[in-house]
Design a protein around this motif. Structure first.
Motif, PDB file in Angstrom:
ATOM      1  N   GLY A   7       0.828  -1.202   0.000  1.00 50.85           N
ATOM      2  CA  GLY A   7       0.000   0.000   0.000  1.00 50.85           C
ATOM      3  C   GLY A   7       0.853   1.238   0.000  1.00 50.85           C
ATOM      4  O   GLY A   7       2.056   1.191   0.239  1.00 50.85           O
ATOM      5  N   GLY A   8       0.208   2.327  -0.282  1.00 52.90           N
ATOM      6  CA  GLY A   8       0.932   3.579  -0.344  1.00 52.90           C
ATOM      7  C   GLY A   8       1.331   4.086   1.023  1.00 52.90           C
ATOM      8  O   GLY A   8       0.698   3.788   2.027  1.00 52.90           O
ATOM      9  N   ARG A   9       2.411   4.858   1.032  1.00 55.15           N
ATOM     10  CA  ARG A   9       2.899   5.437   2.277  1.00 55.15           C
ATOM     11  C   ARG A   9       3.862   6.567   1.969  1.00 55.15           C
ATOM     12  O   ARG A   9       4.438   6.618   0.887  1.00 55.15           O
ATOM     13  CB  ARG A   9       3.567   4.398   3.167  1.00 55.15           C
ATOM     14  CG  ARG A   9       4.736   3.693   2.523  1.00 55.15           C
ATOM     15  CD  ARG A   9       5.338   2.564   3.371  1.00 55.15           C
ATOM     16  NE  ARG A   9       6.252   3.058   4.372  1.00 55.15           N
ATOM     17  CZ  ARG A   9       6.079   2.917   5.684  1.00 55.15           C
ATOM     18  NH1 ARG A   9       5.021   2.306   6.145  1.00 55.15           N
ATOM     19  NH2 ARG A   9       6.953   3.387   6.537  1.00 55.15           N
ATOM     20  N   ILE A  10       4.013   7.453   2.928  1.00 56.06           N
ATOM     21  CA  ILE A  10       4.982   8.539   2.823  1.00 56.06           C
ATOM     22  C   ILE A  10       6.015   8.342   3.917  1.00 56.06           C
ATOM     23  O   ILE A  10       5.660   8.145   5.090  1.00 56.06           O
ATOM     24  CB  ILE A  10       4.307   9.917   2.966  1.00 56.06           C
ATOM     25  CG1 ILE A  10       3.304  10.147   1.837  1.00 56.06           C
ATOM     26  CG2 ILE A  10       5.363  11.030   2.982  1.00 56.06           C
ATOM     27  CD1 ILE A  10       2.464  11.406   1.992  1.00 56.06           C
ATOM     28  N   GLU A  11       7.277   8.392   3.533  1.00 58.44           N
ATOM     29  CA  GLU A  11       8.388   8.316   4.481  1.00 58.44           C
ATOM     30  C   GLU A  11       9.184   9.608   4.365  1.00 58.44           C
ATOM     31  O   GLU A  11       9.520  10.029   3.256  1.00 58.44           O
ATOM     32  CB  GLU A  11       9.301   7.130   4.153  1.00 58.44           C
ATOM     33  CG  GLU A  11       8.608   5.784   4.210  1.00 58.44           C
ATOM     34  CD  GLU A  11       9.475   4.640   3.702  1.00 58.44           C
ATOM     35  OE1 GLU A  11      10.719   4.771   3.704  1.00 58.44           O
ATOM     36  OE2 GLU A  11       8.900   3.628   3.272  1.00 58.44           O
ATOM     37  N   VAL A  12       9.482  10.225   5.495  1.00 56.32           N
ATOM     38  CA  VAL A  12      10.226  11.476   5.516  1.00 56.32           C
ATOM     39  C   VAL A  12      11.565  11.254   6.208  1.00 56.32           C
ATOM     40  O   VAL A  12      11.614  10.698   7.310  1.00 56.32           O
ATOM     41  CB  VAL A  12       9.437  12.583   6.252  1.00 56.32           C
ATOM     42  CG1 VAL A  12      10.286  13.831   6.424  1.00 56.32           C
ATOM     43  CG2 VAL A  12       8.150  12.907   5.509  1.00 56.32           C
ATOM     44  N   ILE A  13      12.622  11.682   5.553  1.00 56.14           N
ATOM     45  CA  ILE A  13      13.968  11.674   6.129  1.00 56.14           C
ATOM     46  C   ILE A  13      14.382  13.140   6.223  1.00 56.14           C
ATOM     47  O   ILE A  13      14.469  13.822   5.205  1.00 56.14           O
ATOM     48  CB  ILE A  13      14.961  10.910   5.238  1.00 56.14           C
ATOM     49  CG1 ILE A  13      14.478   9.491   4.955  1.00 56.14           C
ATOM     50  CG2 ILE A  13      16.359  10.902   5.870  1.00 56.14           C
ATOM     51  CD1 ILE A  13      15.194   8.802   3.798  1.00 56.14           C
ATOM     52  N   CYS A  14      14.583  13.627   7.430  1.00 55.87           N
ATOM     53  CA  CYS A  14      14.890  15.041   7.586  1.00 55.87           C
ATOM     54  C   CYS A  14      15.999  15.250   8.610  1.00 55.87           C
ATOM     55  O   CYS A  14      16.404  14.334   9.307  1.00 55.87           O
ATOM     56  CB  CYS A  14      13.638  15.823   7.999  1.00 55.87           C
ATOM     57  SG  CYS A  14      12.986  15.343   9.611  1.00 55.87           S
ATOM     58  N   GLY A  15      16.458  16.489   8.689  1.00 52.97           N
ATOM     59  CA  GLY A  15      17.512  16.846   9.623  1.00 52.97           C
ATOM     60  C   GLY A  15      18.276  18.033   9.089  1.00 52.97           C
ATOM     61  O   GLY A  15      17.905  18.645   8.077  1.00 52.97           O
ATOM     62  N   CYS A  16      19.366  18.363   9.748  1.00 53.22           N
ATOM     63  CA  CYS A  16      20.195  19.504   9.347  1.00 53.22           C
ATOM     64  C   CYS A  16      21.213  19.071   8.293  1.00 53.22           C
ATOM     65  O   CYS A  16      21.281  17.900   7.917  1.00 53.22           O
ATOM     66  CB  CYS A  16      20.899  20.091  10.574  1.00 53.22           C
ATOM     67  SG  CYS A  16      22.099  18.977  11.345  1.00 53.22           S
ATOM     68  N   MET A  17      21.995  20.031   7.842  1.00 53.25           N
ATOM     69  CA  MET A  17      23.083  19.736   6.902  1.00 53.25           C
ATOM     70  C   MET A  17      24.030  18.715   7.538  1.00 53.25           C
ATOM     71  O   MET A  17      24.267  18.764   8.746  1.00 53.25           O
ATOM     72  CB  MET A  17      23.863  21.011   6.574  1.00 53.25           C
ATOM     73  CG  MET A  17      23.088  22.055   5.796  1.00 53.25           C
ATOM     74  SD  MET A  17      22.907  21.683   4.060  1.00 53.25           S
ATOM     75  CE  MET A  17      24.580  21.829   3.466  1.00 53.25           C
ATOM     76  N   TYR A  18      24.549  17.814   6.745  1.00 54.09           N
ATOM     77  CA  TYR A  18      25.544  16.804   7.134  1.00 54.09           C
ATOM     78  C   TYR A  18      25.007  15.760   8.115  1.00 54.09           C
ATOM     79  O   TYR A  18      25.777  15.106   8.798  1.00 54.09           O
ATOM     80  CB  TYR A  18      26.813  17.459   7.708  1.00 54.09           C
ATOM     81  CG  TYR A  18      27.276  18.616   6.880  1.00 54.09           C
ATOM     82  CD1 TYR A  18      27.716  18.410   5.575  1.00 54.09           C
ATOM     83  CD2 TYR A  18      27.231  19.909   7.369  1.00 54.09           C
ATOM     84  CE1 TYR A  18      28.102  19.475   4.782  1.00 54.09           C
ATOM     85  CE2 TYR A  18      27.625  20.987   6.584  1.00 54.09           C
ATOM     86  CZ  TYR A  18      28.049  20.760   5.293  1.00 54.09           C
ATOM     87  OH  TYR A  18      28.428  21.819   4.517  1.00 54.09           O
ATOM     88  N   SER A  19      23.688  15.581   8.146  1.00 54.56           N
ATOM     89  CA  SER A  19      23.112  14.580   9.047  1.00 54.56           C
ATOM     90  C   SER A  19      22.942  13.223   8.378  1.00 54.56           C
ATOM     91  O   SER A  19      22.573  12.256   9.034  1.00 54.56           O
ATOM     92  CB  SER A  19      21.766  15.068   9.603  1.00 54.56           C
ATOM     93  OG  SER A  19      20.836  15.279   8.553  1.00 54.56           O
TER      94      SER A  19
END
Length: 193
Positions: A7-19
């Motif tokens: 099924g569909g899903r959204i995955e977010v990868i976030c953070g600051c520079m150089y993370s």
């Protein structure tokens, strides 16, 4: 947790520079490729730090990608895939609502949508598009770097101009690397004047 193919899903990868955001996106996409799932990777056309046609981490890892300026181009090219990846989503020209709507649409169509990008700008203010995606995503991974000043966990991207913090009125989006940005913790981060 939902399996990627169910099924569909959204995955977010976030953070600051150089993370390690792009490094993590590349890791996930290599797994997708090993599993032989049809996929497509997109990168903002304005991010040419390492390559115009690849997503590339600061450590040198890279995968081929389609350069875009708008999420509309993703919608037009996502018909025959199971997985869509977008790197440096904060560099797209679209409004936060357009980015959110596009990712929601793709996930509602059964696609696994993986996005990576900064969660805050150099003023330590949230990027609205990323903030909205984090609220609706099935999975959010916030990564951290190491503060160049004290060695603590860094969650901020300090933009520098001639060694000093960039002024608040400076342009929000400036593509750069070690020449313009440092990873800093909350205590070592200096608010833009």
């Amino acid at each position: 947790m939902t399996r990627p193919g169910s099924g569909g899903r959204i995955e977010v990868i976030c953070g600051c520079m150089y993370s390690g955001k792009t490094e993590e996106l590349i890791r996930r996409m290599r797994q997708v490729m090993i599993a032989r799932q049809p996929c497509r990777i997109f990168t903002p056309r304005m991010d040419t730090r390492y390559s115009a046609a690849h997503i590339a981490s600061h450590t040198g890892s890279q995968l081929e990608a389609v350069p875009i300026t708008s999420v509309k181009q993703v919608l037009a090219a996502a018909e025959d895939v199971q997985v869509v990846a977008l790197d440096e989503i904060h560099f797209l020209e679209d409004s936060p609502q357009a980015i959110l709507d596009a990712c929601q649409f793709l996930a509602d169509q059964g696609l696994r949508v993986i996005v990576a990008g900064l969660d805050q700008n150099y003023r330590a203010e949230p990027f609205p598009g990323m903030m909205q995606l984090m609220a609706v995503a099935e999975q959010v991974d916030k990564l951290y770097a190491i503060c160049v000043r004290c060695g603590a966990y860094a969650t901020r991207s300090q933009r520098l101009i001639n060694g000093d913090p960039a002024p608040r009125e400076a342009e929000t989006l400036v593509v750069g690397g070690l020449d313009l940005y440092e990873a800093r913790c909350r205590q070592c981060y200096q608010q833009a004047p």
